[in-house]
Scaffold this motif. Structure first.
Motif, PDB file in Angstrom:
ATOM      1  N   ALA A 133      -8.283  52.570 155.699  1.00 36.33           N
ATOM      2  CA  ALA A 133      -9.371  52.256 155.019  1.00 36.33           C
ATOM      3  C   ALA A 133     -10.531  51.939 155.946  1.00 36.33           C
ATOM      4  O   ALA A 133     -11.826  52.347 155.984  1.00 36.33           O
ATOM      5  CB  ALA A 133      -9.377  51.300 153.823  1.00 36.33           C
ATOM      6  N   SER A 187      -6.345  49.080 158.675  1.00 36.76           N
ATOM      7  CA  SER A 187      -5.629  50.282 158.143  1.00 36.76           C
ATOM      8  C   SER A 187      -6.587  51.509 158.111  1.00 36.76           C
ATOM      9  O   SER A 187      -7.767  51.431 158.634  1.00 36.76           O
ATOM     10  CB  SER A 187      -5.389  49.951 156.626  1.00 36.76           C
ATOM     11  OG  SER A 187      -6.438  50.330 155.836  1.00 36.76           O
ATOM     12  N   ASP A 208      -8.777  46.544 155.175  1.00 37.16           N
ATOM     13  CA  ASP A 208      -7.858  47.397 154.458  1.00 37.16           C
ATOM     14  C   ASP A 208      -8.464  47.783 153.169  1.00 37.16           C
ATOM     15  O   ASP A 208      -9.734  47.499 153.140  1.00 37.16           O
ATOM     16  CB  ASP A 208      -6.447  46.587 153.852  1.00 37.16           C
ATOM     17  CG  ASP A 208      -6.592  45.508 153.064  1.00 37.16           C
ATOM     18  OD1 ASP A 208      -7.621  45.458 152.528  1.00 37.16           O
ATOM     19  OD2 ASP A 208      -5.692  44.738 153.014  1.00 37.16           O
ATOM     20  N   SER A 209      -7.905  48.434 152.293  1.00 37.38           N
ATOM     21  CA  SER A 209      -8.572  49.263 151.194  1.00 37.38           C
ATOM     22  C   SER A 209      -9.262  48.151 150.117  1.00 37.38           C
ATOM     23  O   SER A 209     -10.051  48.695 149.398  1.00 37.38           O
ATOM     24  CB  SER A 209      -7.870  50.523 150.406  1.00 37.38           C
ATOM     25  OG  SER A 209      -6.378  49.926 150.227  1.00 37.38           O
ATOM     26  N   ARG A 210      -8.506  46.996 150.316  1.00 34.86           N
ATOM     27  CA  ARG A 210      -9.234  45.939 149.494  1.00 34.86           C
ATOM     28  C   ARG A 210     -10.517  45.377 150.034  1.00 34.86           C
ATOM     29  O   ARG A 210     -11.545  45.239 149.213  1.00 34.86           O
ATOM     30  CB  ARG A 210      -8.148  44.872 149.332  1.00 34.86           C
ATOM     31  CG  ARG A 210      -8.502  43.777 148.397  1.00 34.86           C
ATOM     32  CD  ARG A 210      -7.208  42.720 148.389  1.00 34.86           C
ATOM     33  NE  ARG A 210      -7.385  41.798 149.522  1.00 34.86           N
ATOM     34  CZ  ARG A 210      -7.898  40.766 149.806  1.00 34.86           C
ATOM     35  NH1 ARG A 210      -8.698  40.252 149.108  1.00 34.86           N
ATOM     36  NH2 ARG A 210      -7.922  40.313 151.081  1.00 34.86           N
TER      37      ARG A 210
END
Lengths: 118, 146
Positions: free
Chosen positions: A60, A58, A26-28
């Motif tokens: 990202a 996601s 994900d964006s993390r």
């Protein structure tokens, strides 16, 4: 303690660089994947992104995949995506990525597909 | 929770808990997580000035077969339900490298409702048990029309 993380493993199978992801993209966690894939593509012409153990991705992650695809194209390289779950296939299909990504069931098949492409 | 990407771990745990209670299958669980993740990531990225101490609240209401999430933030006014957000025509060379997030949130959610209340953004996401794929928002039709 959370078990939700992402592990990145980079290895080599013959001519093929393999970046295997385990966990959640994900964006993390996307920046670290981008870094590993970018480095692998700088050093190898053929790359397999092994998503067999990726539980979640996601937008990202889609962004990482698109940037990687372009990096490979610019360097006259090739990349394949390996081991898509039904959900990841649904995600890639929704944004049209299945139209241009090489998708393989396993690493053996990915090597076959990439090395037979001129 | 703080409006930072580190909070996505807690979001995933929270969504996972709701999925278990609602008894959603893998595809529906994925749609739910994707919708909530993308909406919250959008608030983290665009809702607050960089390095500000913004907050996001996530509330849930769960029953057998469906989950409702209410996302509350205090950032810039933004309506994720507005505008036409098609996925661009697929040409890997022309595709923008960003901008899929809100389109995917809209493709994932069965209902997406937004309201601005005072200084708050309130976004409601509903996902029901269906096993359906991600479908372009503008292509979806109510059941009685299909």
């Amino acid at each position: 303690m959370s078990t939700r993380t992402l592990d990145v493993t980079v290895s080599k199978e013959g001519e093929l660089a393999v970046v295997a992801l385990t966990g959640d993209l994900d964006s993390r966690t996307a920046p670290v994947v981008q870094e590993h894939v970018g480095r692998a593509l700088a050093e190898h012409r053929l790359l397999a992104l092994d998503l067999s153990n990726l539980r979640y991705m996601s937008s990202a992650g889609l962004r990482v995949m698109l940037l990687s695809y372009r990096q490979a194209q610019c360097a006259s390289g090739q990349m394949a995506v390996v081991g898509l779950s039904e959900e990841l296939r649904m995600l890639m299909s929704a944004v049209g990525f299945l139209n241009f990504f090489t998708v393989a069931e396993d690493l053996g098949k990915a090597a076959e597909l990439l090395t037979e492409t001129p | 929770m703080p409006a930072t990407v580190a909070s996505l771990v807690a979001v995933a745990e929270f969504v996972g808990g709701a999925v278990a209670v609602a008894g959603l299958g893998d595809k529906d669980a994925y749609r739910l997580r994707l919708a909530v993740d993308e909406l919250i990531t959008n608030v983290i990225t665009h809702g607050y000035p960089p390095a500000s101490a913004g907050e996001i609240e996530l509330h849930s209401s769960v029953s057998d077969g469906w989950v409702l999430f209410l996302i509350v933030d205090f950032g810039t006014e933004f309506d994720p339900t507005s505008g036409h957000r098609p996925i661009p025509v697929v040409d890997p060379d022309d595709l923008p490298v960003g901008g899929f997030g809100l389109s995917l949130a809209r493709m994932s959610a069965d209902r997406l409702i937004y309201e601005r209340v005072g200084e708050l953004n309130r976004t409601i996401v509903v996902v029901r048990r269906s096993g359906r794929d991600l479908v372009a928002h503008d292509d979806r039709r109510p059941p009685w029309m299909s």
